[in-house]
Design a protein around this motif. Structure first.
Motif, PDB file in Angstrom:
ATOM      1  N   GLU A 113       0.306  -2.468  -3.970  1.00 33.58           N
ATOM      2  CA  GLU A 113       1.359  -2.013  -2.954  1.00 33.58           C
ATOM      3  C   GLU A 113       2.495  -1.371  -2.743  1.00 33.58           C
ATOM      4  O   GLU A 113       2.693  -0.536  -2.620  1.00 33.58           O
ATOM      5  N   ASP A 114       2.701  -0.849  -4.875  1.00 30.96           N
ATOM      6  CA  ASP A 114       3.938   0.283  -4.345  1.00 30.96           C
ATOM      7  C   ASP A 114       2.920   1.637  -4.374  1.00 30.96           C
ATOM      8  O   ASP A 114       3.464   2.445  -3.723  1.00 30.96           O
ATOM      9  N   GLU A 120       3.432   1.469  -0.618  1.00 27.34           N
ATOM     10  CA  GLU A 120       4.560   2.084   0.034  1.00 27.34           C
ATOM     11  C   GLU A 120       4.484   3.033  -0.562  1.00 27.34           C
ATOM     12  O   GLU A 120       5.148   3.744   0.619  1.00 27.34           O
ATOM     13  N   GLU A 121       4.348   3.998  -1.530  1.00 26.77           N
ATOM     14  CA  GLU A 121       4.987   5.081  -1.574  1.00 26.77           C
ATOM     15  C   GLU A 121       3.913   5.671  -0.378  1.00 26.77           C
ATOM     16  O   GLU A 121       3.890   7.428   0.248  1.00 26.77           O
ATOM     17  N   LEU A 136       2.686   5.959   2.383  1.00 28.19           N
ATOM     18  CA  LEU A 136       3.752   5.091   3.421  1.00 28.19           C
ATOM     19  C   LEU A 136       5.128   5.473   3.913  1.00 28.19           C
ATOM     20  O   LEU A 136       5.559   4.695   4.384  1.00 28.19           O
ATOM     21  N   ALA A 137       5.900   6.017   2.636  1.00 27.38           N
ATOM     22  CA  ALA A 137       7.163   5.735   2.228  1.00 27.38           C
ATOM     23  C   ALA A 137       7.879   6.818   3.707  1.00 27.38           C
ATOM     24  O   ALA A 137       8.618   6.505   4.459  1.00 27.38           O
ATOM     25  N   ASP A 138       6.506   7.475   3.964  1.00 23.52           N
ATOM     26  CA  ASP A 138       7.442   8.265   5.414  1.00 23.52           C
ATOM     27  C   ASP A 138       7.345   8.218   7.048  1.00 23.52           C
ATOM     28  O   ASP A 138       7.122   8.602   8.283  1.00 23.52           O
ATOM     29  N   GLY A 178       6.165   3.051   5.812  1.00 26.73           N
ATOM     30  CA  GLY A 178       6.155   1.860   4.150  1.00 26.73           C
ATOM     31  C   GLY A 178       5.126   0.765   4.564  1.00 26.73           C
ATOM     32  O   GLY A 178       4.442   0.624   5.498  1.00 26.73           O
ATOM     33  N   PHE A 179       5.578   0.066   3.172  1.00 29.66           N
ATOM     34  CA  PHE A 179       4.199  -1.084   2.871  1.00 29.66           C
ATOM     35  C   PHE A 179       4.406  -2.434   2.937  1.00 29.66           C
ATOM     36  O   PHE A 179       5.464  -1.636   1.658  1.00 29.66           O
ATOM     37  N   ASP A 180       4.634  -3.127   3.641  1.00 26.46           N
ATOM     38  CA  ASP A 180       4.931  -4.520   3.180  1.00 26.46           C
ATOM     39  C   ASP A 180       3.982  -5.353   3.177  1.00 26.46           C
ATOM     40  O   ASP A 180       3.377  -5.848   3.669  1.00 26.46           O
ATOM     41  N   THR A 195       9.535  -4.879   9.247  1.00 27.11           N
ATOM     42  CA  THR A 195       9.374  -3.842   9.697  1.00 27.11           C
ATOM     43  C   THR A 195       8.197  -2.957  10.486  1.00 27.11           C
ATOM     44  O   THR A 195       8.386  -4.086  11.166  1.00 27.11           O
ATOM     45  N   ARG A 242      -1.719   4.582   9.019  1.00 24.09           N
ATOM     46  CA  ARG A 242      -1.624   2.930   9.068  1.00 24.09           C
ATOM     47  C   ARG A 242      -3.157   2.657   8.856  1.00 24.09           C
ATOM     48  O   ARG A 242      -3.495   1.627   8.647  1.00 24.09           O
TER      49      ARG A 242
END
Length: 384
Positions: free
Chosen positions: A115-116, A119-120, A122-124, A127-129, A172, A361
């Protein structure tokens, strides 16, 4: 249904599904005498994403041992605990079970390490949740039906997954997207079934992760008894079984801990229901507080246990090393699929959007659906 309390979620009063299923085999009775929440549960169990949980990390990345928990076995354990509490409180057991079974479907491979990495990546782009990804998976990516995308779950099911931890003030992008299709009333509290599913998750992983940690040799009883409430329980168990070797008493400790937590939730929730004057499911959503959960005394103990587990198991050097390797696998795959989308399976490559943020995505959707072993296989095939 017969013994349900008035504040329970009633499938006969459901707010419905996004897609009208009309007169199909459901109406004719071909597919069995089930209500809407039973169908939701069964749709989860029969889904591809649920089956994939058997090869997704719970505590240990791609565990070698057959006895360690994975996301699938964890979800089943959460469902057992959730259903027990729901029955005691007169809630809808089927909805509670469905929420418990589905709650981790959005987790990518390698647990929080994966997940981390997403998340990185898709930061721009929002993000990812994993929680929002659960809803995205169940409403768009699962496609077993010929006339619509997703499993077409009830409003109550999606609402419970969206806000089982309470109201969502800043959704999100993925959750906002789902909410735009079917208003999930994100600013209100969720049903009691969703609240119980959330605390059942805490009870399950707080205690079963102890078992896995001891089995892996990363935790010991000597460490655990530094927590006063664990020490008290352990002393009582040793007094009850003075002639049994300690290794065999670990299971008794875990059973006792789960029982104490479950009883605390039942008693506390009953007390809050009485004091708040809640009588209907709508009253629960308007209560302005979490009704289903631990007492303050138990909540303090539970937070102490979580803190201990992070310090001694989740952040153990061996775990951190494995997590670092897992993050690299996911990050490498995201990067190479962005540069060479033809390396993805044909269906995913052909449907890849040309513009951002949809493009990254889409890749994240593919990555999030991977199991640990499939991600490792893909990485090995590309990078050696």
């Amino acid at each position: 249904m017969i013994n349900m309390a008035r504040y329970a979620s009633d499938p006969r009063a459901s707010r419905g599904r996004l897609h009208d299923e009309g007169r199909t085999e459901i109406d004719s009775g071909i597919r069995g005498p089930r209500d809407d929440f039973q169908r939701d549960r069964d749709r989860i169990i029969h889904s591809i994403s649920f089956r994939r949980l058997r090869h997704k990390t719970q505590v240990f990345v791609s565990p070698d041992g057959d006895h360690f928990r994975v996301r699938l076995t964890h979800s089943l354990e959460v469902a057992q605990i959730g259903r027990t509490i729901a029955r005691a409180l007169g809630l809808n057991e089927d909805l509670t079970e469905a929420l418990c079974l589905a709650h981790d479907i959005g987790h990518p491979p390698f647990g929080h390490a994966g997940e981390d990495a997403l998340e990185e990546a898709l930061a721009d782009h929002g993000g990812f949740d994993h929680n929002a990804q659960t809803i995205r998976t169940l409403t768009q990516l699962e496609r077993p039906y010929p006339r619509w995308q997703g499993l077409n779950l009830t409003w109550e099911m999606l609402e419970g997954l969206a806000k089982h931890n309470g109201p969502v003030s800043k959704p999100t992008w993925a959750l906002d997207e789902a909410n735009s299709l079917m208003d999930l009333d994100l600013n209100s509290w969720p049903s009691l079934e969703a609240q119980i599913a959330a605390v059942a998750d805490d009870i399950a992983y707080d205690n079963h992760d102890i078992d896995d940690g001891i089995r892996a040799g990363l935790l010991s009883i000597d460490q655990l008894v530094t927590l006063p409430f664990i020490a008290e329980r352990w002393e009582d168990i040793c007094d009850r079984f003075p002639d049994i070797e300690p290794d065999r008493l670990v299971f008794e400790l875990i059973r006792d801990q789960i029982g104490l937590m479950v009883n605390d939730v039942i008693e506390t929730t009953q007390k809050r229901l009485s004091e708040s004057g809640v009588t209907t499911a709508d009253d629960v959503r308007a209560a302005g507080m979490m009704i289903g959960g631990f007492s303050e005394t138990m909540a303090v103990k539970e937070r102490a246990l979580k803190k201990f587990m992070y310090a001694n198991l989740y952040n153990h050097p061996e775990q951190l090393e494995a997590a670092d390797k897992a993050r690299i696998v996911v990050a490498d795959l995201v990067k190479v699929y962005r540069e060479k989308p033809s390396l993805m399976p044909q269906g995913w490559a052909h449907s890849l959007p040309s513009a951002e943020p949809e493009r990254i995505r889409h890749i994240a959707d593919f990555m999030a659906g991977m199991t640990d072993r499939y991600a490792s296989k893909c990485h090995h095939a590309i990078f050696g």
